[in-house]
Design a protein around this motif. Sequence first.
Motif, PDB file in Angstrom:
ATOM      1  N   VAL A  16     -18.169 -89.389 -47.911  1.00 17.84           N
ATOM      2  CA  VAL A  16     -18.320 -89.739 -46.488  1.00 17.84           C
ATOM      3  C   VAL A  16     -19.579 -89.125 -45.891  1.00 17.84           C
ATOM      4  CG1 VAL A  16     -15.897 -90.232 -46.010  1.00 17.84           C
ATOM      5  CG2 VAL A  16     -16.726 -87.877 -45.800  1.00 17.84           C
ATOM      6  N   VAL A  17     -19.941 -87.928 -46.327  1.00 17.37           N
ATOM      7  CA  VAL A  17     -21.161 -87.308 -45.808  1.00 17.37           C
ATOM      8  C   VAL A  17     -22.390 -88.076 -46.289  1.00 17.37           C
ATOM      9  CG1 VAL A  17     -22.632 -85.255 -45.938  1.00 17.37           C
ATOM     10  CG2 VAL A  17     -20.187 -85.006 -45.485  1.00 17.37           C
ATOM     11  N   THR A  18     -22.384 -88.489 -47.551  1.00 15.96           N
ATOM     12  CA  THR A  18     -23.508 -89.260 -48.091  1.00 15.96           C
ATOM     13  C   THR A  18     -23.684 -90.566 -47.337  1.00 15.96           C
ATOM     14  OG1 THR A  18     -23.252 -88.305 -50.303  1.00 15.96           O
ATOM     15  CG2 THR A  18     -24.423 -90.393 -50.145  1.00 15.96           C
ATOM     16  N   THR A  19     -22.580 -91.261 -47.097  1.00 21.10           N
ATOM     17  CA  THR A  19     -22.660 -92.544 -46.398  1.00 21.10           C
ATOM     18  C   THR A  19     -23.030 -92.363 -44.935  1.00 21.10           C
ATOM     19  OG1 THR A  19     -20.995 -93.454 -47.900  1.00 21.10           O
ATOM     20  CG2 THR A  19     -21.423 -94.681 -45.885  1.00 21.10           C
ATOM     21  N   ALA A  20     -22.469 -91.354 -44.275  1.00 21.02           N
ATOM     22  CA  ALA A  20     -22.824 -91.087 -42.874  1.00 21.02           C
ATOM     23  C   ALA A  20     -24.309 -90.784 -42.749  1.00 21.02           C
ATOM     24  CB  ALA A  20     -22.000 -89.919 -42.327  1.00 21.02           C
ATOM     25  N   ARG A  21     -24.826 -90.004 -43.680  1.00 18.26           N
ATOM     26  CA  ARG A  21     -26.251 -89.675 -43.637  1.00 18.26           C
ATOM     27  C   ARG A  21     -27.094 -90.916 -43.900  1.00 18.26           C
ATOM     28  NH1 ARG A  21     -29.260 -84.222 -45.427  1.00 18.26           N
ATOM     29  NH2 ARG A  21     -31.399 -84.924 -45.067  1.00 18.26           N
ATOM     30  N   GLY A  22     -26.662 -91.756 -44.831  1.00 18.19           N
ATOM     31  CA  GLY A  22     -27.404 -92.992 -45.097  1.00 18.19           C
ATOM     32  C   GLY A  22     -27.479 -93.889 -43.874  1.00 18.19           C
ATOM     33  N   LYS A  23     -26.374 -93.994 -43.145  1.00 12.87           N
ATOM     34  CA  LYS A  23     -26.362 -94.795 -41.920  1.00 12.87           C
ATOM     35  C   LYS A  23     -27.330 -94.216 -40.881  1.00 12.87           C
ATOM     36  CE  LYS A  23     -21.510 -96.289 -42.322  1.00 12.87           C
ATOM     37  NZ  LYS A  23     -20.168 -96.195 -41.710  1.00 12.87           N
ATOM     38  N   ALA A  24     -27.252 -92.900 -40.693  1.00 16.60           N
ATOM     39  CA  ALA A  24     -28.114 -92.263 -39.694  1.00 16.60           C
ATOM     40  C   ALA A  24     -29.584 -92.356 -40.083  1.00 16.60           C
ATOM     41  CB  ALA A  24     -27.703 -90.800 -39.514  1.00 16.60           C
ATOM     42  N   ASP A  48     -20.700 -92.423 -56.790  1.00 13.77           N
ATOM     43  CA  ASP A  48     -19.893 -92.037 -57.938  1.00 13.77           C
ATOM     44  C   ASP A  48     -18.438 -91.971 -57.487  1.00 13.77           C
ATOM     45  OD1 ASP A  48     -18.620 -90.905 -60.062  1.00 13.77           O
ATOM     46  OD2 ASP A  48     -19.839 -89.077 -60.123  1.00 13.77           O
ATOM     47  N   PRO A  49     -17.558 -92.854 -58.021  1.00 14.00           N
ATOM     48  CA  PRO A  49     -16.158 -92.835 -57.580  1.00 14.00           C
ATOM     49  C   PRO A  49     -15.450 -91.528 -57.901  1.00 14.00           C
ATOM     50  CG  PRO A  49     -16.439 -94.232 -59.519  1.00 14.00           C
ATOM     51  CD  PRO A  49     -17.819 -93.866 -59.044  1.00 14.00           C
ATOM     52  N   ALA A  50     -16.036 -90.751 -58.807  1.00 11.92           N
ATOM     53  CA  ALA A  50     -15.445 -89.455 -59.142  1.00 11.92           C
ATOM     54  C   ALA A  50     -15.892 -88.355 -58.187  1.00 11.92           C
ATOM     55  CB  ALA A  50     -15.813 -89.072 -60.570  1.00 11.92           C
ATOM     56  N   ALA A  51     -16.853 -88.656 -57.309  1.00  8.95           N
ATOM     57  CA  ALA A  51     -17.330 -87.655 -56.351  1.00  8.95           C
ATOM     58  C   ALA A  51     -16.219 -87.320 -55.364  1.00  8.95           C
ATOM     59  CB  ALA A  51     -18.552 -88.178 -55.607  1.00  8.95           C
ATOM     60  N   PRO A  52     -16.148 -86.070 -54.906  1.00 10.96           N
ATOM     61  CA  PRO A  52     -15.125 -85.697 -53.922  1.00 10.96           C
ATOM     62  C   PRO A  52     -15.245 -86.568 -52.669  1.00 10.96           C
ATOM     63  CG  PRO A  52     -16.240 -83.750 -54.786  1.00 10.96           C
ATOM     64  CD  PRO A  52     -17.016 -84.935 -55.275  1.00 10.96           C
ATOM     65  N   PRO A  53     -14.109 -86.894 -52.036  1.00 13.64           N
ATOM     66  CA  PRO A  53     -14.149 -87.727 -50.822  1.00 13.64           C
ATOM     67  C   PRO A  53     -15.076 -87.183 -49.744  1.00 13.64           C
ATOM     68  CG  PRO A  53     -11.896 -87.495 -51.581  1.00 13.64           C
ATOM     69  CD  PRO A  53     -12.728 -86.573 -52.426  1.00 13.64           C
ATOM     70  N   ALA A  54     -15.102 -85.859 -49.576  1.00 16.01           N
ATOM     71  CA  ALA A  54     -15.971 -85.265 -48.558  1.00 16.01           C
ATOM     72  C   ALA A  54     -17.431 -85.588 -48.840  1.00 16.01           C
ATOM     73  CB  ALA A  54     -15.762 -83.757 -48.489  1.00 16.01           C
ATOM     74  N   GLU A  55     -17.814 -85.537 -50.103  1.00 15.29           N
ATOM     75  CA  GLU A  55     -19.192 -85.857 -50.477  1.00 15.29           C
ATOM     76  C   GLU A  55     -19.500 -87.323 -50.212  1.00 15.29           C
ATOM     77  OE1 GLU A  55     -21.682 -86.260 -54.638  1.00 15.29           O
ATOM     78  OE2 GLU A  55     -20.371 -84.504 -54.397  1.00 15.29           O
ATOM     79  N   ALA A 113     -21.666 -82.652 -41.713  1.00 11.03           N
ATOM     80  CA  ALA A 113     -20.377 -81.974 -41.796  1.00 11.03           C
ATOM     81  C   ALA A 113     -19.312 -83.027 -42.080  1.00 11.03           C
ATOM     82  CB  ALA A 113     -20.065 -81.228 -40.500  1.00 11.03           C
ATOM     83  N   TYR A 114     -18.102 -82.560 -42.338  1.00 15.22           N
ATOM     84  CA  TYR A 114     -16.999 -83.506 -42.502  1.00 15.22           C
ATOM     85  C   TYR A 114     -15.722 -82.873 -41.973  1.00 15.22           C
ATOM     86  CZ  TYR A 114     -14.892 -80.911 -46.377  1.00 15.22           C
ATOM     87  OH  TYR A 114     -14.282 -79.941 -47.124  1.00 15.22           O
ATOM     88  N   GLU A 115     -14.724 -83.705 -41.740  1.00 14.16           N
ATOM     89  CA  GLU A 115     -13.408 -83.261 -41.297  1.00 14.16           C
ATOM     90  C   GLU A 115     -12.353 -83.982 -42.139  1.00 14.16           C
ATOM     91  OE1 GLU A 115     -11.242 -80.692 -39.009  1.00 14.16           O
ATOM     92  OE2 GLU A 115     -13.374 -81.030 -38.641  1.00 14.16           O
ATOM     93  N   MET A 116     -11.237 -83.293 -42.418  1.00 16.17           N
ATOM     94  CA  MET A 116     -10.129 -83.899 -43.149  1.00 16.17           C
ATOM     95  C   MET A 116      -8.839 -83.688 -42.373  1.00 16.17           C
ATOM     96  SD  MET A 116      -7.256 -83.482 -45.179  1.00 16.17           S
ATOM     97  CE  MET A 116      -7.269 -81.868 -45.981  1.00 16.17           C
ATOM     98  N   ILE A 132     -12.956 -92.635 -44.393  1.00 20.56           N
ATOM     99  CA  ILE A 132     -12.157 -93.243 -45.460  1.00 20.56           C
ATOM    100  C   ILE A 132     -10.756 -92.650 -45.445  1.00 20.56           C
ATOM    101  CG2 ILE A 132     -14.091 -93.785 -46.985  1.00 20.56           C
ATOM    102  CD1 ILE A 132     -13.436 -91.276 -48.596  1.00 20.56           C
ATOM    103  N   VAL A 133      -9.839 -93.414 -45.995  1.00 15.08           N
ATOM    104  CA  VAL A 133      -8.472 -92.951 -46.217  1.00 15.08           C
ATOM    105  C   VAL A 133      -8.311 -92.730 -47.714  1.00 15.08           C
ATOM    106  CG1 VAL A 133      -6.035 -93.638 -46.138  1.00 15.08           C
ATOM    107  CG2 VAL A 133      -7.521 -94.084 -44.178  1.00 15.08           C
ATOM    108  N   VAL A 134      -7.691 -91.626 -48.088  1.00  9.31           N
ATOM    109  CA  VAL A 134      -7.526 -91.283 -49.503  1.00  9.31           C
ATOM    110  C   VAL A 134      -6.052 -91.032 -49.799  1.00  9.31           C
ATOM    111  CG1 VAL A 134      -8.153 -89.684 -51.351  1.00  9.31           C
ATOM    112  CG2 VAL A 134      -9.827 -90.258 -49.584  1.00  9.31           C
ATOM    113  N   LEU A 135      -5.547 -91.711 -50.811  1.00 13.08           N
ATOM    114  CA  LEU A 135      -4.167 -91.537 -51.249  1.00 13.08           C
ATOM    115  C   LEU A 135      -4.154 -91.313 -52.752  1.00 13.08           C
ATOM    116  CD1 LEU A 135      -1.094 -91.665 -50.611  1.00 13.08           C
ATOM    117  CD2 LEU A 135      -1.204 -94.102 -51.149  1.00 13.08           C
ATOM    118  N   ASP A 136      -3.708 -90.149 -53.161  1.00 17.17           N
ATOM    119  CA  ASP A 136      -3.649 -89.804 -54.586  1.00 17.17           C
ATOM    120  C   ASP A 136      -4.987 -90.034 -55.284  1.00 17.17           C
ATOM    121  OD1 ASP A 136      -0.995 -89.136 -54.237  1.00 17.17           O
ATOM    122  OD2 ASP A 136      -0.246 -91.066 -54.962  1.00 17.17           O
ATOM    123  N   GLY A 137      -6.060 -89.690 -54.613  1.00 16.63           N
ATOM    124  CA  GLY A 137      -7.388 -89.825 -55.190  1.00 16.63           C
ATOM    125  C   GLY A 137      -8.000 -91.202 -55.063  1.00 16.63           C
ATOM    126  N   GLU A 138      -7.254 -92.190 -54.594  1.00 13.19           N
ATOM    127  CA  GLU A 138      -7.783 -93.550 -54.409  1.00 13.19           C
ATOM    128  C   GLU A 138      -8.327 -93.701 -52.994  1.00 13.19           C
ATOM    129  OE1 GLU A 138      -6.472 -98.292 -54.379  1.00 13.19           O
ATOM    130  OE2 GLU A 138      -4.962 -96.739 -54.732  1.00 13.19           O
TER     131      GLU A 138
END
Length: 207
Positions: free
Chosen positions: A47-55, A38-45, A125-128, A79-85
């Motif tokens: 990256v964690v979803t994708t990291a878990r999928g890879k693992a 979901d592109p509206a999902a928070p960036p932290a969510e 977990a995630y880091e920003m 990922i890199v995030v600029l103004d929500g993109e």
Amino acid sequence: MHPIILASASPRRQDLLTMLGLEFKVIASSFEERAKLDPAAPPAEQVVTTARGKAEEVFRLTASVPETADSLVIGADTIVVLDGEVLGKPADQAEARRMLKTLSGRWHQVFTGLALLHREKTLTAYEMTRVHFRPLTDREIDAYLRTGEPMDKAGAYGIQGLGAIFVDRIEGCFYNVMGLPVPRLALLLKEYGINLPEVKTLVGTGD
């Protein structure tokens, strides 16, 4: 200590694990679910979803093999995030140029998700980190593109390479911008009984 598998072909992540004194095997994941997120999902969510999928993909491949059944699988996504993109890896030079021109003179955020999977438990977990680029000229951007460095990196730059000359301020974990937040990873590894200073000492002394 559990055998470690890195579910990533990233040379930067491999270098950082080696720096920490860890012995590990690389089994790159082909998992790529960002298009389904979901592109509206928070960036932290994201990256964690994708990291878990890879693992999870690599864990399924290795859990039934006796030699790797007790392995701890590490997945990561940046990922890199600029103004929500979300700025992922550029598809071509034109997209890389657009990303760099957009980042010029501005703050952006770098998110990395971590997922550690073992048959006993799973941790995420995630880091920003906030990163600021000084203003870039078109000549600098074009010269950087000719190096080829931007093409396999989120946001079209590598802070551990020539891209470092564009960064004039950073708030947060430097290693997170490289793609693996080392302090956060160290805390997660402790939950599996892996203490990095002790590992590094053992490797360094040859014991």
